[in-house]
Each structure stands twice: as structure tokens, then as C-alpha cells.
Design a protein around this motif. Structure first.
Motif, PDB file in Angstrom:
ATOM      1  N   ARG B   2       0.820  -1.188   0.000  1.00 29.41           N
ATOM      2  CA  ARG B   2       0.000   0.000   0.000  1.00 29.41           C
ATOM      3  C   ARG B   2       0.873   1.266   0.000  1.00 29.41           C
ATOM      4  N   THR B   3       1.914   1.251   0.866  1.00 29.99           N
ATOM      5  CA  THR B   3       2.771   2.435   0.926  1.00 29.99           C
ATOM      6  C   THR B   3       3.523   2.630  -0.379  1.00 29.99           C
ATOM      7  N   ALA B   4       3.895   1.510  -1.009  1.00 35.72           N
ATOM      8  CA  ALA B   4       4.599   1.622  -2.284  1.00 35.72           C
ATOM      9  C   ALA B   4       3.708   2.322  -3.299  1.00 35.72           C
ATOM     10  N   ARG B   5       2.432   1.947  -3.283  1.00 35.08           N
ATOM     11  CA  ARG B   5       1.490   2.548  -4.221  1.00 35.08           C
ATOM     12  C   ARG B   5       1.300   4.039  -3.920  1.00 35.08           C
ATOM     13  N   LEU B   6       1.243   4.345  -2.626  1.00 39.34           N
ATOM     14  CA  LEU B   6       1.092   5.741  -2.232  1.00 39.34           C
ATOM     15  C   LEU B   6       2.298   6.555  -2.679  1.00 39.34           C
ATOM     16  N   ARG B   7       3.499   5.949  -2.492  1.00 39.94           N
ATOM     17  CA  ARG B   7       4.707   6.656  -2.880  1.00 39.94           C
ATOM     18  C   ARG B   7       4.717   6.893  -4.394  1.00 39.94           C
ATOM     19  N   GLN B   8       4.284   5.843  -5.115  1.00 38.33           N
ATOM     20  CA  GLN B   8       4.169   5.978  -6.564  1.00 38.33           C
ATOM     21  C   GLN B   8       3.245   7.154  -6.913  1.00 38.33           C
ATOM     22  N   GLY B   9       2.119   7.223  -6.206  1.00 37.27           N
ATOM     23  CA  GLY B   9       1.162   8.293  -6.457  1.00 37.27           C
ATOM     24  C   GLY B   9       1.771   9.654  -6.206  1.00 37.27           C
ATOM     25  N   LEU B  10       2.522   9.755  -5.099  1.00 33.87           N
ATOM     26  CA  LEU B  10       3.140  11.029  -4.743  1.00 33.87           C
ATOM     27  C   LEU B  10       4.150  11.451  -5.806  1.00 33.87           C
ATOM     28  N   MET B  11       4.924  10.449  -6.264  1.00 33.38           N
ATOM     29  CA  MET B  11       5.890  10.720  -7.337  1.00 33.38           C
ATOM     30  C   MET B  11       5.174  11.236  -8.570  1.00 33.38           C
ATOM     31  N   ALA B  12       4.057  10.576  -8.911  1.00 31.13           N
ATOM     32  CA  ALA B  12       3.301  10.964 -10.096  1.00 31.13           C
ATOM     33  C   ALA B  12       2.804  12.397  -9.950  1.00 31.13           C
ATOM     34  N   SER B  13       2.347  12.757  -8.724  1.00 30.66           N
ATOM     35  CA  SER B  13       1.874  14.120  -8.486  1.00 30.66           C
ATOM     36  C   SER B  13       2.948  15.138  -8.802  1.00 30.66           C
ATOM     37  N   TRP B  14       4.128  14.909  -8.192  1.00 31.93           N
ATOM     38  CA  TRP B  14       5.188  15.886  -8.376  1.00 31.93           C
ATOM     39  C   TRP B  14       5.655  15.945  -9.822  1.00 31.93           C
ATOM     40  N   SER B  15       5.816  14.754 -10.421  1.00 32.17           N
ATOM     41  CA  SER B  15       6.311  14.775 -11.799  1.00 32.17           C
ATOM     42  C   SER B  15       5.292  15.414 -12.722  1.00 32.17           C
ATOM     43  N   GLY B  16       3.990  15.245 -12.412  1.00 34.39           N
ATOM     44  CA  GLY B  16       2.970  15.893 -13.224  1.00 34.39           C
ATOM     45  C   GLY B  16       3.122  17.396 -13.191  1.00 34.39           C
ATOM     46  N   PHE B  17       3.363  17.900 -11.989  1.00 38.72           N
ATOM     47  CA  PHE B  17       3.484  19.338 -11.813  1.00 38.72           C
ATOM     48  C   PHE B  17       4.729  19.882 -12.520  1.00 38.72           C
ATOM     49  N   ILE B  18       5.839  19.175 -12.296  1.00 34.91           N
ATOM     50  CA  ILE B  18       7.096  19.630 -12.898  1.00 34.91           C
ATOM     51  C   ILE B  18       7.039  19.527 -14.417  1.00 34.91           C
ATOM     52  N   LEU B  19       6.467  18.417 -14.896  1.00 34.01           N
ATOM     53  CA  LEU B  19       6.314  18.240 -16.342  1.00 34.01           C
ATOM     54  C   LEU B  19       5.544  19.399 -16.962  1.00 34.01           C
ATOM     55  N   LEU B  20       4.481  19.818 -16.273  1.00 35.05           N
ATOM     56  CA  LEU B  20       3.652  20.892 -16.805  1.00 35.05           C
ATOM     57  C   LEU B  20       4.472  22.161 -17.000  1.00 35.05           C
ATOM     58  N   ILE B  21       5.287  22.497 -15.977  1.00 36.97           N
ATOM     59  CA  ILE B  21       6.072  23.725 -16.064  1.00 36.97           C
ATOM     60  C   ILE B  21       7.130  23.612 -17.150  1.00 36.97           C
ATOM     61  N   VAL B  22       7.792  22.453 -17.226  1.00 36.34           N
ATOM     62  CA  VAL B  22       8.797  22.247 -18.269  1.00 36.34           C
ATOM     63  C   VAL B  22       8.152  22.347 -19.651  1.00 36.34           C
ATOM     64  N   PHE B  23       7.001  21.720 -19.785  1.00 38.46           N
ATOM     65  CA  PHE B  23       6.247  21.710 -21.030  1.00 38.46           C
ATOM     66  C   PHE B  23       5.892  23.139 -21.456  1.00 38.46           C
ATOM     67  N   TRP B  24       5.418  23.916 -20.498  1.00 35.12           N
ATOM     68  CA  TRP B  24       5.037  25.311 -20.721  1.00 35.12           C
ATOM     69  C   TRP B  24       6.252  26.086 -21.229  1.00 35.12           C
ATOM     70  N   GLN B  25       7.401  25.897 -20.520  1.00 35.78           N
ATOM     71  CA  GLN B  25       8.613  26.601 -20.914  1.00 35.78           C
ATOM     72  C   GLN B  25       9.043  26.191 -22.327  1.00 35.78           C
ATOM     73  N   LEU B  26       8.980  24.883 -22.613  1.00 34.19           N
ATOM     74  CA  LEU B  26       9.394  24.384 -23.926  1.00 34.19           C
ATOM     75  C   LEU B  26       8.533  24.984 -25.033  1.00 34.19           C
ATOM     76  N   ILE B  27       7.218  24.928 -24.832  1.00 36.29           N
ATOM     77  CA  ILE B  27       6.314  25.458 -25.856  1.00 36.29           C
ATOM     78  C   ILE B  27       6.618  26.923 -26.107  1.00 36.29           C
ATOM     79  N   SER B  28       6.748  27.689 -25.048  1.00 33.78           N
ATOM     80  CA  SER B  28       6.910  29.124 -25.222  1.00 33.78           C
ATOM     81  C   SER B  28       8.269  29.456 -25.832  1.00 33.78           C
ATOM     82  N   SER B  29       9.299  28.635 -25.580  1.00 25.63           N
ATOM     83  CA  SER B  29      10.601  29.009 -26.143  1.00 25.63           C
ATOM     84  C   SER B  29      10.855  28.371 -27.509  1.00 25.63           C
ATOM     85  N   VAL B  30      10.168  27.268 -27.811  1.00 26.21           N
ATOM     86  CA  VAL B  30      10.412  26.615 -29.106  1.00 26.21           C
ATOM     87  C   VAL B  30       9.387  27.024 -30.152  1.00 26.21           C
ATOM     88  N   LEU B  31       8.111  26.900 -29.778  1.00 26.60           N
ATOM     89  CA  LEU B  31       7.059  27.089 -30.775  1.00 26.60           C
ATOM     90  C   LEU B  31       6.671  28.548 -30.971  1.00 26.60           C
TER      91      LEU B  31
END
Lengths: 274, 260
Positions: B2-31
Motif C-alpha cells: 500500500r505504501t509503495a502505491r502511495l509513494r508511486q502516487g506522490l511521485m506521479a503528483s510531483w512529476s505531473g506538476f514539474i512536467l507541466l512547467i517544463v512543457f510550458w517553458q518548452l512550448i513558449s521558447s520553441v514554438l
């Protein structure tokens, strides 16, 4: 049940119904307002009397304000914006919500983004929308879409997530394919929650559009009351506000009715703890 | 497991957030070539720091918080008082609820023009709109809580000899607190939206004014910064309210339930 029984008992005792009390109160308030206004205690400039409001209603529906834009045209403009933005949001949010809700990692991964996007005040996006798309219909429709989208999305996700696993297992046991389970089990089980989201979203769209219409347009109920304010026509502003309240009431009654029509199994959802 | 799954979820949360910001930066500087109209995260921060003094920003933030604090406090307190009154005294409740329920379907923002006609362009019209945003959810939830209270709680208290105002204040109102808390949270988010809208449409200060003014100046970066700031402020305040009220004052209510 208990409550209504209690209520019925107490009312029988008093010999008046709740409805009668409310009707008397309403009439009393109107008469009080009219009298105080005629006696000069309420300034007719800031709060015109009820009879004045009624005659303004006639002007609004026949001659319109600003000239030639009758209140019906205002309602049509507002409704068309709401319908466009609302439908757009619905079409995108429901499938997306179902997909996200059925995957644990996707749900966790999108959760912070959704939480943040929801707490962004929709109306605060107005300046950005204007800068990007200009002061036009597109901006308004997109803002309604934004406001409605997140409410529908979060509720769909919650609904899809909390589908009873037994339902799905039974489906599997009977040998249903994945697609069949999705359309025949998961979707119907999620529908009550989707409707809860649709209701919240309608309220949000209605609130957003009134605010949005106050800037940069003369068509729409929000524009009507804002224009009335500019010209200090408080009677028109009050009548417009009444129309907004009525429209909001009609919309929510309509949605309740549709829900009961489409989801007979969800009756009494309000009583279920969720 | 159960804790492993929770940790996975937490990782997914953070990576989702960071991905969004990176994605935003990429779009604005490339496209996107026009970075003044479609700024990425880096441009937003840089341009905001150049064009907006911290002191001014804090001033706008302070004014907004002051308005919402005042309007929300008045709305919540009057909502609770009226909700309790309407729930406790049936006939008086019917009388009082008539005007309240007539006015309720009107979204708070629709009151802006009338608020300006009645109260002028000063602080009071904004506070009034925020007040409306808070009042209705708090009132409705309090009233609902008062009318759906478990009758056996009242009966037990009566059996123990409690009557009148002591029964109301010691037993009935505390039993309604969970609903009041719900109303307060909904009311806070409503009054937050009302505050932004009121400042956007008719104000010379505050966060709403800040972004509307930035649009007139054509600095998109400040608009984006302001939107994010408003969102973050909303998140933080909502979290604080949840922590303060729900967790501390109402711990007894959640003991033994999943919500702990």
C-alpha cells in the motif's frame, strides 16, 4: 421523511402552511416598499418602487436598453454564450475525466494540476483572454468553458474512481469485454456524479458569464445591468438583476428535470453520503 | 504494498506538476516567437521582477486580503446567525427565508452594478459583493444543518433538563458545526471569486485591478503572474481554513471516520 412528517404535524397545529407565511411576507414586503417609497423615505433614484419596476419591465421588453436591444435579445446573447461554452466543456471533460479516473497513476499525476487550475479564479483569466483573443465572443465562450470544465472533470474523475469494484468484477465474470464493461458498467455508474458536476458547472458558467459581460459588450444580461449602472438607471439595473435570478432558477430546475428523466436510478442521491 | 502505491502516487503528483512547467517553458521558447504575448515561466518571473516593485505587489495583495477578510467575516457571521435563527424558530424562519430565498438565485456578481449605485465606487461596494459571496453558502448550509439535526440528540438533552437558549447554544449549534464548516469553506471560495471579479470590474487597487491594469499596459507576463498568484493565494487560504476549522475545532466530528 422524518423531517417532513415533523413539519406537517407542526403546521397542522398552527393552521397555516409554510407557503401561506411566505406569500404574506412577500406581499407585506412589497407593500411596505411601495408605501415607504411613496412617502419619500426611500430615494426613487437608488431604489425605485415596485410599480415603477413593473412599468420599466414593459419598456425593457418592448423598446429595449440600450435602444433596440430588448431584454429578450439580452437573454438570447447570454444563453448562447453559456450553451456554447458549457457544451464545449462537457464534450471534452467527460471523456477525459473517465480516462483519468480509471487510472491510478494518471489520476495522481494530474491531481496537483487540476487542484491548482480549479483554484484559479476563472474571472481572473479575463485580462489574459482579452490580451490573447481580443474583446470578443471567443474570449467569453472560452472563459465559460474554463469555469465549467474543471467542475465537470473533477466530478467525473471522482465518479469513475469510486465505481464499485464488484460491478466490474461481475461484468468480467460474465465475460464482458473491456469496452463493454466501460460503456455498460463504468459509464452508467459514473453518471450520477457526472450530473452533480454538470449542475455545479452550470452555476459557475452562469456566474462567470455575468461578470464577463460587464466588460466590453452591450449585449447580454450582464451588459444590460452594467450599462444601466453607467446611465444611473437603477430601475433597469434592478429589473435586469431580477431577470438574471429568474434565468438562473429556470436553468437549475431544467437540469434537475433532465437528471430525473435520464437517471431514474439516481433519485435520492442527495440522501446518499458521498 | 500500500505504501509503495502511495509513494508511486506522490511521485506521479510531483512529476505531473514539474512536467507541466517544463512543457510550458518548452512550448513558449520553441514554438512561440512572440514571448511578450505568450511568456514562458522564466519570462514571466523576469518581466514581473522588472516591471513590478515588490512593495506595490504586497500592497495590492494586502488590500485584497483586507477586503475579503472584512466581507467574508460579515457574511459568515450573519449567515450563521440567520441560519441558526431560521432553523430554530419555525415561523420567524419562514418569514426571514422569504426574501433570502428570493435573492439567492442571483449570482453575487450580478449585484455589482446595484452595489455601485447604492454604495458608490468606494470600498463598501466591493466588501458588499464579497459579503454576498460568503453569506449564501454559509446561510444555506447552516440552515440545512439545523433542520437535519438528529432528533435523538435534542431529545436526550431535553431529558437531561436542558431548555431554551442553553439547549440551542450547548447542543444544537455544536451539532450543526460540521455543516457550518462546509458552508464556510464553500463561502470562502465564492467570496474569493467575487473579490477578483469586483476588483476587475470596478476598483483602483487589489489583485484583480493589478491584472486588469497590466492588460491595459500590455504586459502579459504580469497578467500571468497575477493569475498564478491569485490561484496560489486561494489554495493557501483554503488550506489554512480547512486546517484551522475542520481539523482543530471539529476533531471530535471526524474521529473514527475515514476523513481523519
Amino acid at each position: 421523511m422524518r423531517r417532513s412528517a415533523d413539519k406537517a404535524r407542526s403546521l397542522k397545529r398552527k393552521g397555516v402552511t409554510d407557503f401561506q407565511i411566505k406569500l404574506i411576507t412577500l406581499l407585506g414586503l412589497l407593500i411596505l416598499w411601495e408605501t415607504l417609497s411613496r412617502l419619500g423615505y426611500i430615494s426613487p433614484l437608488s431604489l425605485p418602487r415596485p410599480t415603477r419596476l413593473a412599468s420599466t419591465l414593459w419598456d425593457l421588453s418592448v423598446y429595449g436598453f440600450p435602444t433596440d436591444i430588448t431584454v429578450w435579445l439580452h437573454i438570447r446573447a447570454t444563453m448562447s454564450r453559456i450553451v456554447q461554452g458549457y457544451l464545449l466543456a462537457t464534450v471534452v471533460a467527460i471523456p477525459l475525466g473517465l480516462i483519468i479516473g480509471r487510472s491510478y497513476l494518471l489520476e495522481r499525476g494530474t491531481n496537483p494540476i487540476i487542484t491548482f487550475a480549479r483554484s484559479v479564479a476563472t474571472i481572473s483569466l479575463l485580462p489574459l483572454a482579452i490580451a490573447w483573443f481580443g474583446v470578443n465572443e471567443l474570449s467569453r465562450v472560452l472563459l465559460i468553458m474554463y469555469g465549467a470544465f474543471w467542475a465537470i472533470l473533477t466530478n467525473t474523475i471522482q465518479g469513475a474512481r469510486s465505481v464499485d469494484t464488484n460491478f466490474i468484477n461481475v461484468g468480467r465474470m460474465f465475460g464482458a469485454k473491456r469496452s463493454r464493461i466501460f460503456f455498460r458498467v463504468i459509464l452508467p455508474a459514473t453518471l450520477p456524479r457526472i450530473f452533480a458536476g454538470l449542475k455545479i458547472a452550470l452555476g459557475i458558467s452562469f456566474m462567470v458569464i455575468i461578470g464577463v459581460e460587464m466588460i466590453g459588450t452591450v449585449e447580454g444580461l450582464g451588459a444590460l445591468i452594467q450599462q444601466a449602472r453607467f446611465f444611473y438607471k437603477s430601475d433597469m439595473a434592478i429589473d435586469g438583476t431580477i431577470f438574471i435570478g429568474l434565468l438562473g432558477l429556470i436553468l437549475s430546475v431544467l437540469l434537475d428535470w433532465v437528471e430525473r428523466l435520464l437517471l431514474p436510478w439516481a433519485v435520492g442521491l442527495e440522501e446518499v453520503k458521498r | 504494498m500500500r505504501t509503495a502505491r502511495l509513494r508511486q502516487g506522490l511521485m506521479a503528483s510531483w512529476s505531473g506538476f514539474i512536467l507541466l512547467i517544463v512543457f510550458w517553458q518548452l512550448i513558449s521558447s520553441v514554438l512561440i516567437t512572440d514571448s511578450s504575448l505568450f511568456p514562458g515561466p522564466v519570462q514571466v518571473m523576469r518581466s514581473t521582477m522588472q516591471n513590478l516593485a515588490l512593495a506595490r505587489l504586497l500592497q495590492h495583495l494586502g488590500i485584497s486580503l483586507q477586503r475579503i477578510g472584512l466581507g467574508f467575516a460579515i457574511g459568515a457571521v450573519s449567515g450563521i446567525i440567520l441560519g441558526v435563527t431560521c432553523g430554530w424558530y419555525r415561523t420567524l424562519g419562514s418569514v426571514l427565508r422569504t426574501p433570502i430565498e428570493l435573492v439567492r438565485p442571483v449570482p453575487p456578481l450580478a449585484w455589482i452594478p446595484l452595489a455601485i449605485i447604492w454604495l458608490g465606487l468606494g470600498e463598501s461596494s466591493k466588501v458588499f459583493i464579497i459579503f454576498l459571496g460568503a453569506f449564501f453558502p454559509v446561510f444555506t448550509n447552516t440552515y440545512k444543518g439545523m433542520t437535519t439535526i438528529e432528533p435523538n440528540i435534542i431529545r436526550s438533552a431535553q431529558m437531561l433538563g436542558l431548555k431554551g437558549s442553553r439547549l440551542l447554544l450547548r447542543v444544537v449549534v455544536p451539532a450543526t458545526l460540521p455543516d457550518i464548516a462546509t458552508g464556510i469553506r464553500v463561502g470562502w471560495s465564492y467570496s474569493f471569486g467575487c473579490m477578483v471579479a469586483a476588483e476587475l470590474i470596478a476598483a483602483q487597487s487589489g489583485l484583480g485591478y493589478l491584472i486588469m491594469h497590466a492588460r491595459e499596459l500590455g504586459i502579459t507576463a504580469i497578467i500571468v503572474f497575477g493569475i498564478v498568484l491569485i490561484g496560489v493565494t486561494n489554495l493557501i487560504t483554503d488550506y489554512l481554513i480547512q486546517e484551522l476549522i475542520l481539523k482543530r475545532k471539529l476533531r471530535w466530528h471526524f474521529l473514527g471516520t475515514e476523513q481523519v
